[in-house]
Motif scaffolding. Sequence first.
Motif, PDB file in Angstrom:
ATOM      1  N   SER A  80       2.159   4.590  -0.990  1.00  0.00           N
ATOM      2  CA  SER A  80       1.359   5.977  -1.327  1.00  0.00           C
ATOM      3  C   SER A  80       2.357   7.302  -1.432  1.00  0.00           C
ATOM      4  O   SER A  80       3.194   7.187  -0.455  1.00  0.00           O
ATOM      5  CB  SER A  80       0.311   6.641  -0.647  1.00  0.00           C
ATOM      6  OG  SER A  80      -0.495   5.353  -0.293  1.00  0.00           O
ATOM      7  N   LYS A  81       2.223   8.327  -2.211  1.00  0.00           N
ATOM      8  CA  LYS A  81       2.744   9.329  -2.173  1.00  0.00           C
ATOM      9  C   LYS A  81       1.731  10.602  -2.496  1.00  0.00           C
ATOM     10  O   LYS A  81       1.230  10.540  -3.444  1.00  0.00           O
ATOM     11  CB  LYS A  81       3.925   9.330  -3.277  1.00  0.00           C
ATOM     12  CG  LYS A  81       4.707  10.956  -3.261  1.00  0.00           C
ATOM     13  CD  LYS A  81       5.575  10.891  -1.746  1.00  0.00           C
ATOM     14  CE  LYS A  81       6.303  12.311  -1.770  1.00  0.00           C
ATOM     15  NZ  LYS A  81       7.112  12.374  -0.606  1.00  0.00           N
ATOM     16  N   HIS A  82       1.881  11.462  -1.631  1.00  0.00           N
ATOM     17  CA  HIS A  82       1.063  12.568  -1.689  1.00  0.00           C
ATOM     18  C   HIS A  82       1.802  14.197  -1.955  1.00  0.00           C
ATOM     19  O   HIS A  82       2.669  14.116  -0.886  1.00  0.00           O
ATOM     20  CB  HIS A  82      -0.028  12.887  -0.590  1.00  0.00           C
ATOM     21  CG  HIS A  82      -0.909  11.816  -0.152  1.00  0.00           C
ATOM     22  ND1 HIS A  82      -2.122  11.792   0.497  1.00  0.00           N
ATOM     23  CD2 HIS A  82      -0.676  10.495  -0.503  1.00  0.00           C
ATOM     24  CE1 HIS A  82      -2.626  10.771   0.527  1.00  0.00           C
ATOM     25  NE2 HIS A  82      -1.708   9.749  -0.094  1.00  0.00           N
ATOM     26  N   ASP A 105      -1.238   5.939  -5.430  1.00  0.00           N
ATOM     27  CA  ASP A 105      -2.294   5.843  -4.270  1.00  0.00           C
ATOM     28  C   ASP A 105      -2.311   4.063  -3.850  1.00  0.00           C
ATOM     29  O   ASP A 105      -2.828   3.449  -4.624  1.00  0.00           O
ATOM     30  CB  ASP A 105      -3.657   6.065  -4.883  1.00  0.00           C
ATOM     31  CG  ASP A 105      -4.807   6.178  -4.179  1.00  0.00           C
ATOM     32  OD1 ASP A 105      -4.374   5.965  -2.903  1.00  0.00           O
ATOM     33  OD2 ASP A 105      -5.988   6.128  -4.273  1.00  0.00           O
ATOM     34  N   SER A 106      -1.678   3.962  -2.889  1.00  0.00           N
ATOM     35  CA  SER A 106      -1.795   2.603  -2.073  1.00  0.00           C
ATOM     36  C   SER A 106      -1.559   1.574  -3.133  1.00  0.00           C
ATOM     37  O   SER A 106      -2.510   0.783  -3.229  1.00  0.00           O
ATOM     38  CB  SER A 106      -3.118   2.679  -1.404  1.00  0.00           C
ATOM     39  OG  SER A 106      -3.357   1.515  -0.608  1.00  0.00           O
ATOM     40  N   SER A 153       0.767  -1.189   0.036  1.00  0.00           N
ATOM     41  CA  SER A 153       0.075  -0.193  -0.014  1.00  0.00           C
ATOM     42  C   SER A 153       0.841   1.374  -0.039  1.00  0.00           C
ATOM     43  O   SER A 153       0.750   1.978   0.981  1.00  0.00           O
ATOM     44  CB  SER A 153      -0.830   0.135   1.120  1.00  0.00           C
ATOM     45  OG  SER A 153      -0.284  -0.265   2.272  1.00  0.00           O
ATOM     46  N   VAL A 167      -2.715  13.536  -5.060  1.00  0.00           N
ATOM     47  CA  VAL A 167      -2.261  11.829  -4.875  1.00  0.00           C
ATOM     48  C   VAL A 167      -1.527  11.421  -6.144  1.00  0.00           C
ATOM     49  O   VAL A 167      -2.243  11.182  -7.120  1.00  0.00           O
ATOM     50  CB  VAL A 167      -3.448  11.116  -4.326  1.00  0.00           C
ATOM     51  CG1 VAL A 167      -2.871   9.768  -3.994  1.00  0.00           C
ATOM     52  CG2 VAL A 167      -4.047  11.673  -3.404  1.00  0.00           C
ATOM     53  N   ALA A 176      -3.139   4.740  -9.066  1.00  0.00           N
ATOM     54  CA  ALA A 176      -3.697   3.633  -8.450  1.00  0.00           C
ATOM     55  C   ALA A 176      -3.520   2.572  -9.444  1.00  0.00           C
ATOM     56  O   ALA A 176      -3.525   2.579 -10.597  1.00  0.00           O
ATOM     57  CB  ALA A 176      -5.210   3.670  -8.043  1.00  0.00           C
TER      58      ALA A 176
END
Lengths: 326, 244, 409
Positions: B10-12, B20-21, B8, B17, B221
Motif C-alpha cells: 500500500s501507498k498513501h 491499496d493493499s 498487501s 490512497v 486496488a
Amino acid sequence: MAAGGVEFSEFVQHLFLGLVQGSFWVLLALGLSIIFGLMGIINFGHGAFYMLGAYVGFTVSDLIFSPFLGPNAGFIVALASVPIVMFALGMVFERYVISRIYNTENERFSGVLIMFGMSIFLPDFVRLLWGRPGKPFNIPPMFQFSLFKTGTLDITAYRSFTIITAAILVALLWVLIYKTNLGMMIRAGTNNNTMVKVLGINVSRIWRLTFGLGIALAGFSGVMIAPLFAVDATMGELILVQTFIVVVVGGMGSFIGPVIGGLILGQLWALTPLVGRTQYVVQNWTGTVIGPDFWEKASDILLFIVMAVILLLRPRGLFGQEGAFD
Amino acid sequence: MPILETKSLSKHFDALVAVDSVDYSVDSGELRSIIGPNGAGKTTFFNMIAGDLLPTSGQVIFDGADVSEVPAHERSHLGIGRTYQITNIFPKLSVLENIRIAAQSRKMTFNLWSTVPSHKELVEKSDQILERINLTEKRDELAGTLAHGEQRYLEIGIALATDPKLLLLDEPTAGMSPEETIQTGEFIKGLADPLTVVLVEHDMEVVLGISDKITVLHNGAFLAEGTVEEVRANAEVQRVYLRE
Amino acid sequence: MDAAAPKNRFTPREFWAWISEVFDNYGILILAGLLLVYPFFFSALNDSIIWLEDNDWEATAEVVAEVRGFVPSTPLMIQILIYTLFGVAFNILLGNTGMLSLGHCAFFGVGGYTVGIMHAWIKPGTYAPDWMVNAFKVLPLEISLITCIIVSTFVAWLIGTICSTKRGVYFAMVTLSISMIFYYSAQTFDDLTGGTDGLGGLENMRLGSIGLRVGIMDANITYYFVYILSVVFIAAIWQVLRSPFGHVLRAVRENENRARICGYNVAKVRLMAFTMSGAVSGVAGALAIIYGETVPIENIHFITSGQIVIITLFGGAGTFLGPAVGSFIYWYLRQLMSVEFVKYLAIFQYWEAWVGGIFVLIVLFVPSGILGTIRNMTLEYREKKLLNRKAVAEALAKNADDETAADTE
C-alpha cells in the motif's frame, strides 16, 4: 538554566534581548521563505538588502527629515518610507535583472548566483556612496526611556517597540499568506512550483510583487534594527547566515517554522553568554577553565552547531514538509 | 517460483490512497501487463517495486528476499530495471554514453585511475545493446536530439544494460504512432524469457497480443487478473472501462 | 598562385572554433609550458629595464617600465596558479556533478589555517610537545602540507555528510551557512588564529627534505613550488574526470534519478566528489598563504567562495581549463584596477563592488563562460562540417548509383 551565579533579573534581561534578536530573525526568515516559496530562489542578497534598507533609512532620517522636523519625525518618516523605497527597488530589480533568467537553463542556480553577486556588490557599493566608516543611528528621543527597570533588568522602550512591531508584521503576513489570493498562490508555489504556472495566472506580476514584498521586509528590518547597532556595510553578513540557520532549523515551506525557529534560536543565542557565569565550571582539553569571555563569544558558533545537528537528525527542519526541499 | 511478489502493498499520500493493499506475483520468464484507467495507481505500484518510493505498508519480495526497504540503487544491482512513463535518459550525453554509463554500473563506480575506453568489455556490451535497439548508427549523437520513439528505445536499452532479471516498462509505447506501437510490442515480446517483463499500459489494446497474463488495477486496488480472454470477459473490468 | 585554388577562408567563427579545438586537445600542455617559463620572461623584462638604464636608454627604460605595469608579475602569477587549482577543484562539483557549493571558502581557509597555525605555533614554549617541535624543525613544510591534506579531507567529508541531505539551491544555502562557522570560529578563537587581523609570524617556511626555503623571500622559488604542486593535483583531477568515476559524475549531473535507477549510489558519489573537491581546495588554500606568509581572515570569508564561483563561471563551468582562463582574467583585472586604473578613477578601489557587479552580468549574459561559449561555437562548426561531409558523400553515392545504373543499361 541553573541560576547559580546569575541573578534572576539578569536572566530575564537576556530572555528579553533574545526575544528582540529572535523577532528580527523571524522577519527576515519569513521574507526569505516567501520569495523562496513562490520563485524557488534563495535570496542570498537578503542581508545586503537589509543593510541597504538601514542606509536608506539613515539618509532619509538624518539628512532629509531630522534637520527640519526633528529626530522623532525623521525616524518615523524613515520607518514608513524605507519599505516603500525598497519595495519599488525590489520590483525594479526583479523586472530588469531576475526576470531575464526565467525559463533559461539552470534558472534556479542563476537566480541564486545573481543574488549572491548582489550580496558581494551591495556592501561595497554602499561604501562607495556613503563612505567606508559606518554611520551612527541614534534611538529617537521619544523612545529613550525604560518601561521597566530594576537592577540589571532594563526593558527599554525601543526594544519593546521592535518586538511589538515585529509581532504585528508577523500577524499581517499570516493574514496575507492564509487569507488572500496572493497568499494562496505563495502557498501553492511552496507545494508545487509548476502548479502556479499551470493555473494561468499572471505569474510575472505576482512574482514581482512577492519579490518586492520580501525586499521591503528586509529593508524594514534593517531600518528598525539600525538604532540598536550602528549602521555598517557588513551588518548584513552575519544576519544573512543566521537567517539561513533559522530557516534550516525551523523548516522551509511552513509559516510556523521560521517563527518558532527564530524565537527558539533567539533565546539560545541570548542565554549562551550566561553559561559562563553559572556555578558549573567547564574546562577545555588543557585543563584551563573556559571563562565567561568564551561564552560571550560562543553564541554565534552554537547556532551553527544546532543547524548541523538538525541537518543530520531531521533534515527537513522542525516544522518543514517532508521531502519538499531537499 | 515467483521472481517478484508483493504482499498487501500500500501507498498513501496523506489522505489519498494511491495503491491499496495489492497482492501480486510474477513468475520468472513471464511477460505480464498491468492495466487500468488513469489514476489507478499503476505508476506508484511500479515506483514501489523499483524503489523510487517506499511503501506505506506491505512487502515487496524480489528473488526470494524482502526488498521493501532497500534503496533504489541497490535494487538495480539485485536485478530490477525500469523505464519511465516520461522518457528518462541522459539528454546531454551521447547515445553510446547513455548505454555505457548503465553498463558500467555493474562493474565499477569508484574507479579513478583507468579510462573508460580502456574497458573493452563495456564498449562491446554497449555496442551489442545498441544493435539490439537499432541505434548503432546514432551512437555519437546527443540523446536529447533523437526522435521520441528512438528515445523510448534508448531508455529500454539503458535498462537492459544493467543486466536486469526483471524489467519494468512504464507505458513504453506512450506517444508512439500506431505502426511504432506494433513494432514495439514485437520488440518487447522478444525481450521476455529469459527476462521477466512487466508492462504498465494505459491502453488495453497494445498489450493484448503479447502478454501472458493481464492484471487490472482500479483506484489503487486489485480488480482482476487472467489471460486476455478472461480479463476481456470479466464483468467488473468491462464496467470500469465502459464508465471511463 | 592559381586563382581558382581555394584560399584559406576562415570566418572569425571558424577561427575561434579552430583555436578551441587546439585548446581542447593540447591546451593543458600549452598552458603548462607557458607557465613553466613565465618567471624567466618576467625576470628578463626586469633585467632589460636595468640594462637599458645602465646603457643610458632612460627614455626607453621608462616606456618598458610603464609596459611592465600591465604585465602580470610573478607573485600575481602565483595567485593565478593557486586559484586555477582551486577553480579546477571547485569545478569537480559545479561543472561535472552539477552541485553548487557556496562553502568552498571553508576548505580554502581551513587548509590555510592548518598550515598557518602549525608554522606559527609549533615552536618551543607553546603547548606543542617536544617531539612535535623537533620533527617539525626537520621537515616543516612537508609535515604541515600533509596535515593540511588530512584535515581538509576530513572537514570536507564532515561538511559533505552534514549537507548531503540537501540538493540544488538548498545545498548552496546550507554549504554557505556551514562554511561561515569557520569564519566566526576564526574570529572567536583569535588567540590561535589572530582573529580579524589575520595570522602572521609564520616561521620555518621551508622544505626540509631538499633544504628549499619558500615564501616571501623569493617569488621565483615559491612560484615553482606552487607550480609543481598545482600541476600534480590538476593532473590528478584531470585523470579522475576522465575515469569511469568522472563519467558517473556527469551522469549524476545530467539526471540524478536515472543514475540512481542505473544502480549508482548517488549520495555516496556526491559525497566522494565533494570530499575530493574540498581536499584539493584545502591544498590550494595552503599554497595561498605560503608566499604571503600570513593567513588573512578573508580567505575563509564567503567572498572567497564568491571569487571561486565567478572564476569558474567566467572561464566556463563545463570546461576543464575554464578556471585557468577565469583565474587569469579575474586576478589580472583586479590587479589592473587596484594598481593602474585607480590612479585615474577612485571608483576602482571598490573592487568588491566590481566583482559583484561583473558576477551578475556574467550570470545574465555569458552563463556558459568564455571557454564554454567558444566550445559551443566549435560544436556548431563541427556539426556543420559533418553535415556538409554527409551531403557530399550522399551526392557521390548517388552519382555512383546513377553511373552503375547507366552501365547496366
